[in-house]
Design a protein around this motif. Structure first.
Motif, PDB file in Angstrom:
ATOM      1  N   GLY A  32      -1.129   9.810   5.940  1.00 31.63           N
ATOM      2  CA  GLY A  32      -1.473   8.380   6.258  1.00 31.63           C
ATOM      3  C   GLY A  32      -2.334   7.762   5.494  1.00 31.63           C
ATOM      4  O   GLY A  32      -3.029   6.522   6.152  1.00 31.63           O
ATOM      5  N   LEU A  33      -3.071   8.369   4.646  1.00 36.47           N
ATOM      6  CA  LEU A  33      -4.295   7.762   3.900  1.00 36.47           C
ATOM      7  C   LEU A  33      -3.619   6.814   2.713  1.00 36.47           C
ATOM      8  O   LEU A  33      -2.771   7.286   2.067  1.00 36.47           O
ATOM      9  CB  LEU A  33      -5.053   8.937   3.376  1.00 36.47           C
ATOM     10  N   PRO A  34      -4.080   5.688   2.524  1.00 37.04           N
ATOM     11  CA  PRO A  34      -3.952   4.819   1.695  1.00 37.04           C
ATOM     12  C   PRO A  34      -4.434   5.335   0.319  1.00 37.04           C
ATOM     13  O   PRO A  34      -5.671   5.647  -0.005  1.00 37.04           O
ATOM     14  CB  PRO A  34      -4.523   3.345   1.858  1.00 37.04           C
ATOM     15  N   VAL A  35      -3.644   5.575  -0.761  1.00 35.99           N
ATOM     16  CA  VAL A  35      -4.004   6.191  -2.112  1.00 35.99           C
ATOM     17  C   VAL A  35      -3.556   5.328  -3.259  1.00 35.99           C
ATOM     18  O   VAL A  35      -3.948   5.896  -4.537  1.00 35.99           O
ATOM     19  CB  VAL A  35      -2.983   7.484  -2.222  1.00 35.99           C
ATOM     20  N   GLY A  36      -3.018   4.006  -3.063  1.00 39.33           N
ATOM     21  CA  GLY A  36      -2.770   3.153  -4.059  1.00 39.33           C
ATOM     22  C   GLY A  36      -1.900   1.963  -3.692  1.00 39.33           C
ATOM     23  O   GLY A  36      -1.509   1.741  -2.586  1.00 39.33           O
ATOM     24  N   THR A  75       1.014  -1.186   0.002  1.00 38.72           N
ATOM     25  CA  THR A  75      -0.022   0.118  -0.146  1.00 38.72           C
ATOM     26  C   THR A  75       0.867   1.200  -0.077  1.00 38.72           C
ATOM     27  O   THR A  75       1.907   1.391   0.611  1.00 38.72           O
ATOM     28  CB  THR A  75      -0.861   0.131   1.352  1.00 38.72           C
ATOM     29  N   VAL A  76       0.210   2.172  -0.676  1.00 32.69           N
ATOM     30  CA  VAL A  76       1.037   3.491  -0.781  1.00 32.69           C
ATOM     31  C   VAL A  76       0.256   4.588   0.196  1.00 32.69           C
ATOM     32  O   VAL A  76      -1.065   4.403  -0.329  1.00 32.69           O
ATOM     33  CB  VAL A  76       1.249   4.171  -2.170  1.00 32.69           C
ATOM     34  N   LYS A  77       0.957   5.318   1.023  1.00 37.41           N
ATOM     35  CA  LYS A  77       0.237   6.292   1.516  1.00 37.41           C
ATOM     36  C   LYS A  77       0.593   7.814   1.355  1.00 37.41           C
ATOM     37  O   LYS A  77       1.917   7.838   1.042  1.00 37.41           O
ATOM     38  CB  LYS A  77       0.292   5.890   3.242  1.00 37.41           C
TER      39      LYS A  77
END
Length: 214
Positions: A186-190, A180-182
């Protein structure tokens, strides 16, 4: 795509290897030095030790066991695993035999020609840095297209890291790690994909320890 789990079976140079995926945050076993760090945040040295041992013996290791051993024997330093101290402790207790290697108390070395020859002639494996602050396993060597190369197994799958990627010459199919990319909040964006096993220029490794086969 599914995020890669704690471990993954990969095929490397004709061998089946259980790869330990440090990017997976579920590696919550403590690996602390006066703080709350875990195997996920600081365990590259331990995972690399396990990969080296499995390469030499064919036996899958238990990272939590060796993390506890490292902490109990001074191998957990303030910036991660103190490899010479950990390797000395393994020798002193005879636990090195279980892991399939002998360490000759020669500390961190930087003779790249000797490293290449050591791996090419299958005398053992090595722990090293491909970039400052992160430990990986080196398990084989070759010359291809006139370029001397070594094979890395990297618990944090940094084949695409800006400090490593331009030295990567070939990736091992099937060693993909999806994570996961954050963003800064700190939000998962991809999701991204990297490789856990890859060939790099033999001039890249620094600060290596030779683990001699027994």
């Amino acid at each position: 795509m599914n995020i890669t789990g704690l471990s993954k079976e990969i095929q490397v140079e004709g061998r089946k290897l259980t790869f330990f995926n440090q990017r997976n945050k579920d590696w919550t076993h403590p690996y602390a030095y006066h703080n709350t760090e875990t195997l996920s945040s600081a365990g590259c040295g331990i995972f690399s030790l396990c990969h080296c041992a499995q390469w030499l013996t064919g036996h899958v290791q238990i990272p939590e066991k060796w993390a506890d051993f490292s902490c109990a024997n001074g191998g957990r330093g303030d910036d991660g695993t103190d490899r010479p101290v950990l390797l000395h402790a393994l020798m002193a207790t005879g636990m090195n035999v279980h892991l399939g290697f002998r360490y000759e108390e020669d500390g961190l070395r930087n003779d790249q020609d000797t490293l290449y020859d050591f791996l090419l002639h299958k005398r053992g494996v090595a722990l090293c840095n491909l970039r400052v602050g992160h430990i990986v396993s080196l398990v084989a060597a070759r010359e291809k297209d006139g370029i001397k190369q070594v094979l890395a197994i990297d618990s944090y799958s940094e084949s695409a890291s800006e400090k490593v990627r331009d030295h990567v010459l070939e990736v091992i199919p099937g060693s993909e790690v999806i994570y996961t990319v954050k963003n800064q909040q700190g939000l998962p964006v991809g999701e991204n994909t990297a490789y856990a096993a890859f060939w790099v220029e033999a001039s890249l490794p620094r600060d290596f320890n030779f683990l001699h086969s027994i």
